[in-house]
Structure formats: structure tokens, C-alpha cells
Design a protein around this motif. Sequence first.
Motif, PDB file in Angstrom:
ATOM      1  N   LEU A   1      20.737   8.003  85.417  1.00 52.99           N
ATOM      2  CA  LEU A   1      21.059   8.678  83.696  1.00 52.99           C
ATOM      3  C   LEU A   1      22.561   8.594  84.181  1.00 52.99           C
ATOM      4  O   LEU A   1      23.246   8.797  83.191  1.00 52.99           O
ATOM      5  CB  LEU A   1      20.631   9.257  83.198  1.00 52.99           C
ATOM      6  CG  LEU A   1      19.002   8.696  83.183  1.00 52.99           C
ATOM      7  CD1 LEU A   1      18.049  10.527  82.557  1.00 52.99           C
ATOM      8  CD2 LEU A   1      18.795   7.953  82.506  1.00 52.99           C
TER       9      LEU A   1
ATOM     10  N   ASP B   1      25.572   6.350  83.098  1.00 49.91           N
ATOM     11  CA  ASP B   1      26.537   6.816  81.236  1.00 49.91           C
ATOM     12  C   ASP B   1      27.439   7.630  80.852  1.00 49.91           C
ATOM     13  O   ASP B   1      26.789   8.741  81.277  1.00 49.91           O
ATOM     14  CB  ASP B   1      24.841   6.415  80.541  1.00 49.91           C
ATOM     15  CG  ASP B   1      25.528   7.260  79.015  1.00 49.91           C
ATOM     16  OD1 ASP B   1      27.342   6.293  79.216  1.00 49.91           O
ATOM     17  OD2 ASP B   1      24.648   6.732  77.464  1.00 49.91           O
TER      18      ASP B   1
ATOM     19  N   LEU C   1      25.652  10.906  78.487  1.00 51.85           N
ATOM     20  CA  LEU C   1      24.609  11.497  78.962  1.00 51.85           C
ATOM     21  C   LEU C   1      24.919  12.562  79.991  1.00 51.85           C
ATOM     22  O   LEU C   1      24.352  13.062  80.370  1.00 51.85           O
ATOM     23  CB  LEU C   1      23.827   9.912  78.991  1.00 51.85           C
ATOM     24  CG  LEU C   1      21.920  10.638  79.116  1.00 51.85           C
ATOM     25  CD1 LEU C   1      22.566  11.579  77.343  1.00 51.85           C
ATOM     26  CD2 LEU C   1      20.897   9.483  78.864  1.00 51.85           C
TER      27      LEU C   1
ATOM     28  N   SER D   1      20.001   2.600  73.867  1.00 50.28           N
ATOM     29  CA  SER D   1      18.395   2.630  75.380  1.00 50.28           C
ATOM     30  C   SER D   1      19.195   1.590  76.439  1.00 50.28           C
ATOM     31  O   SER D   1      18.092   3.229  77.403  1.00 50.28           O
ATOM     32  CB  SER D   1      17.758   3.380  74.926  1.00 50.28           C
ATOM     33  OG  SER D   1      16.848   2.940  74.700  1.00 50.28           O
TER      34      SER D   1
ATOM     35  N   TRP E   1      19.993   2.915  79.873  1.00 51.12           N
ATOM     36  CA  TRP E   1      18.907   3.907  80.825  1.00 51.12           C
ATOM     37  C   TRP E   1      17.823   3.260  81.248  1.00 51.12           C
ATOM     38  O   TRP E   1      17.331   4.354  81.931  1.00 51.12           O
ATOM     39  CB  TRP E   1      18.744   5.346  79.536  1.00 51.12           C
ATOM     40  CG  TRP E   1      19.700   5.866  78.762  1.00 51.12           C
ATOM     41  CD1 TRP E   1      20.470   5.498  79.625  1.00 51.12           C
ATOM     42  CD2 TRP E   1      19.410   6.653  77.903  1.00 51.12           C
ATOM     43  NE1 TRP E   1      21.800   6.171  78.125  1.00 51.12           N
ATOM     44  CE2 TRP E   1      21.153   6.533  77.310  1.00 51.12           C
ATOM     45  CE3 TRP E   1      18.948   6.157  76.323  1.00 51.12           C
ATOM     46  CZ2 TRP E   1      21.408   7.388  76.395  1.00 51.12           C
ATOM     47  CZ3 TRP E   1      19.276   7.586  75.563  1.00 51.12           C
ATOM     48  CH2 TRP E   1      20.138   6.980  75.267  1.00 51.12           C
TER      49      TRP E   1
ATOM     50  N   ARG F   1      13.965   5.577  80.119  1.00 53.48           N
ATOM     51  CA  ARG F   1      14.169   6.492  79.117  1.00 53.48           C
ATOM     52  C   ARG F   1      13.735   7.848  78.325  1.00 53.48           C
ATOM     53  O   ARG F   1      14.056   8.182  77.859  1.00 53.48           O
ATOM     54  CB  ARG F   1      13.647   5.489  78.350  1.00 53.48           C
ATOM     55  CG  ARG F   1      15.247   4.311  78.363  1.00 53.48           C
ATOM     56  CD  ARG F   1      15.065   3.332  76.994  1.00 53.48           C
ATOM     57  NE  ARG F   1      13.760   2.264  76.696  1.00 53.48           N
ATOM     58  CZ  ARG F   1      14.102   1.980  75.926  1.00 53.48           C
ATOM     59  NH1 ARG F   1      14.340   1.302  74.920  1.00 53.48           N
ATOM     60  NH2 ARG F   1      12.674   0.792  76.035  1.00 53.48           N
TER      61      ARG F   1
ATOM     62  N   ALA G   1      15.688  10.103  79.536  1.00 52.86           N
ATOM     63  CA  ALA G   1      16.905  10.669  78.857  1.00 52.86           C
ATOM     64  C   ALA G   1      16.401  10.773  77.817  1.00 52.86           C
ATOM     65  O   ALA G   1      16.824  11.865  77.692  1.00 52.86           O
ATOM     66  CB  ALA G   1      16.771   8.693  78.588  1.00 52.86           C
TER      67      ALA G   1
END
Length: 499
Positions: free
Chosen positions: A294, A297, A300, A465, A468, A472, A475
Motif C-alpha cells: 500500500l 501509492d 495512501l 483501487s 492496491w 484492498r 486499504a
Amino acid sequence: MHEDFDHCYRAVQSKDARFDGWFVTAVLTTGIYCRPSCPVRPPFARNVRFYPTSAAAQREGFRACKRCRPDASPGSPEWNVRGDVVARAMRLIADGTVDREGVTGLATRVGYTPRQLERLLQAEVGANPLALARAQRTQTARVLIETTSLPFGDVAFAAGFSSIRQFNDTVREVCALTPTELRARAAVTFGRGEQSGAGVLSVRLPVRAPFAFEGLFGHLAATAVPGLEEVRDGAYRRTLKLPSGNGIVSLTPHPDHVRCGLVLDDLKDLATAIARCRRLLDLDADPEAVVDALSDDPVLAAVVSKAPGQRIPRTVDEQELALRVVIGQQVSTKAARTHTRRLVEAFGSPVYDPNGALSHAFPSAERLSEIDPGALAFPKSRQRTFLTLTRALADGEVSLDTGCDWNRARDQLLAIRGIGPWTAEVIAMRGLGDPDAFPASDLGVLLAAKQLGLPAEAKGLTEYSTRWRPWRAYATQHLWTALDHEVNDWPPRTAPKEK
């Protein structure tokens, strides 16, 4: 992972605790197997073999290390992030299915013949279902020997052994100590395990670090249903509906473990109760893998870095979670608690709690499928959805348990009128443990996404998404914890009040 010798050996050389539970290290010269983080001097590479499970090492004649206690390490995260037949079977074995239903019952649950299933497990984890169940019984026995003063006859019965002789022989073979010697050694090395009340078994549940328990326990506290759940003295407490009776569990978080206090109607439910508590708190997750993925990103990454090691607030009963999600459709958390409390008080089985205010176990789908719709104080459309789901669960038309197929369960749920993608994904995430479940239309998820500058509508966020995957669900938990909301508070700011 155990087949990557160089990777495993480097983990052993560095005593990396992150790999505890992923594999065990067997030493040919000593006949002992250890967890990767064992503090003893690493053996020479030529004397090492790696196995995927304690059961596989035991099957080859190795004994558990008395110092690092590899049979007490966190469970392998691999079985919780996969949906294939081996992973489903491993989750069912942990839940005690072999002891209750035998190998034939286990195979039926996953849709294979016993012979096919044994071949698959032998090929991947190095042991058959009976050997895996035997290893679990031995670990349960060890926990009871080391942390309680129960007579050994009660320990043997609670752990699932068929006789005292089998119990004594197995403990001596696996631990290289008799039960008496094991208890005496534990008293000297670890101190006598504490008892937190009359009839309470106190167990330490190991956790992989980092462990950001505030969002996990905060969510459970914020949605706690009076009589079924409560927060008391720094612990989350709830009733349990188990194969042989009811129980009560008290869970207190710490940075590297969770203290678990259990009161059970029947001691033979102990291993199942522990497995369900670990699932409830998602304790066998691999936080390092989630954080690494994660953090790729940049949007995030900032949220992840503030509270790495998030866990998914899951459930001890998949059917209960599904029914509670339906009750909570399009209403506030407070309203969902109120509706569920009334249902539990009216139809749940009574539970005696000498140490708190718990009063009922959640009613079964069979019991709820027979009730009058007028007993449900919510809109008729949701009454219809709720009763249709209870009947489908009772009849087996919808299969929700720890060994079910995630995608098939989604299809079965979506076929019910009134259950849409949000409901199915929340059930998949919190009930079934699918790490890639993603309730993109959730209002909290969309609000957090908007605050972070991510797409603020479900379709766009779903497309975004994909970067991810396959994490997810985690997330989602990170997005929830980015909000100023009661689900992120532990200990809770205020106790929930019900009318």
C-alpha cells in the motif's frame, strides 16, 4: 516460501520474527525444529531443512524447540489470504472440523474426496489432515499445561485427545518432556499463568508487529451490541456460540500480543474458541506485506505510515456478521446496535456472565428463520431481505463459514433481493476474510477518499483501487482510520448508550 532455501536461511541468520509462522527450521543434528527468530546460534546450512508447518516437521520425527516454542508462534498468514481448497481446508482444520467431523467431513466441506484432499495437503504443507489436527491438539494441550492448573485429565479432554495415554505419549514425543515436566518448567521459566477470575482460562495470543490495534478494537467497541458485547476494564468482551456450548471471551490488546480470557461451557471448545478469536482480530495477518504494497501509492502512503499494522475487524461467526450487516443497511451505527440488541434479547440463548453484563449469545439462523416479520422493527423491504437471508443460511442455499469459497459466497449473497455490492463486499471483508474485498460505495470510504484527493465516487475509486490489490480490504481499513470517528477510538471516548 519454505521451498526458497536461501530466503529462509537468511531469515534464520537474522532471527527475523516477521517470518515466524511462515515456516519452521528443522536441524538434522539435534532433531529439533525452531521458529525463524529462535535466539540460539543459527545452524550450518548443510544441517537445515525447512518445513511449511509444525505438523510436517513433527511427521518427520523432529521435536519442538523448548526455548523458542515454534508451535506457539502466530499462524501462517498464507491460509488467510488465499481462497483455494488447501487454504480453505487449513482454516477449517484450525476451527476444529477434523476433530468434530473427521477427514470425510472436512473433505465434504471443501467439495473433494478424502483421498484427493489428503494428496493436496501432503503436497503443499507436508502433512495430512490427521497430522495437522494432531499438531493443533498438541499446541492446545501445551497452552493448558503451561498457563493453567487444570488436572491433566481435563487438559487431555479439552485438547481433543481420546485417552490420557495418547495425550501423554504425544506431548512427550513432540515436546521431549512429560506433561508434569512441561508444567514445572513453565512455572520456573514463565511464572504461573494468571487466572483472571473464577473458571477463566487466560491465554496469550501472539501477534506479528506492527500491530495498530486502536482502529481494530475501536471498531468493535463502537459497534458493540449490549448483552452480546461490551467494553469493560480495558477489554473488549463478547459471548461465543461454540460447537459444544456457549462461552465468553475477554480480549485486551498489547503492542505484541492480545491477552485472551475464556469462560467455556465445555472445555473441548477451547481450540475452536482460540481460532475464532484470532480470526475476529485478524491476528494471523502479514502487516509487513500490506504496508509494503500500500505504501507504493504515494497518496495512501501517508495514511499507512501514520498507523502501520492495521487489522480487519472481523467476526467469530460468519452468519452473525452477515445478518448484522443487513440489519445495518442505510441506518446509523446506533440504530443498528439497537435493532440487533432487541433481536438478541428476544431470540438469543441466555448466557451467565459472573464478571460483566453479557447476557445472550447471538441467535442461530435456524431460530431467526422462524420468527414473525412483525418482530423486526425495521422497514418491510429490509425485513424481507433479512428473513430471506436467514432461511437461505438455514437451508444451506447460502454457505458462509471459515472454509467457504469467497466468490461463490458473493454470488449466493447477490442473488438475494436487497443485497447489493456494498453488503456483499462488507460480508466478504469482515465475515469471510477476503483481503481484496472492497466496499467502494461505503460512505466512510468515499469521505476519506475525498479528503485525500482520491476519486470520491464508487466507480472511479474502484478503478483507482486496482493498484492496491490484493490488499484492498486493508486499504479500506486505512481509509476508515483516516476519519475522526468513534470507530477509531480505543479506549472509547464514551460508552455507547442504548434506548
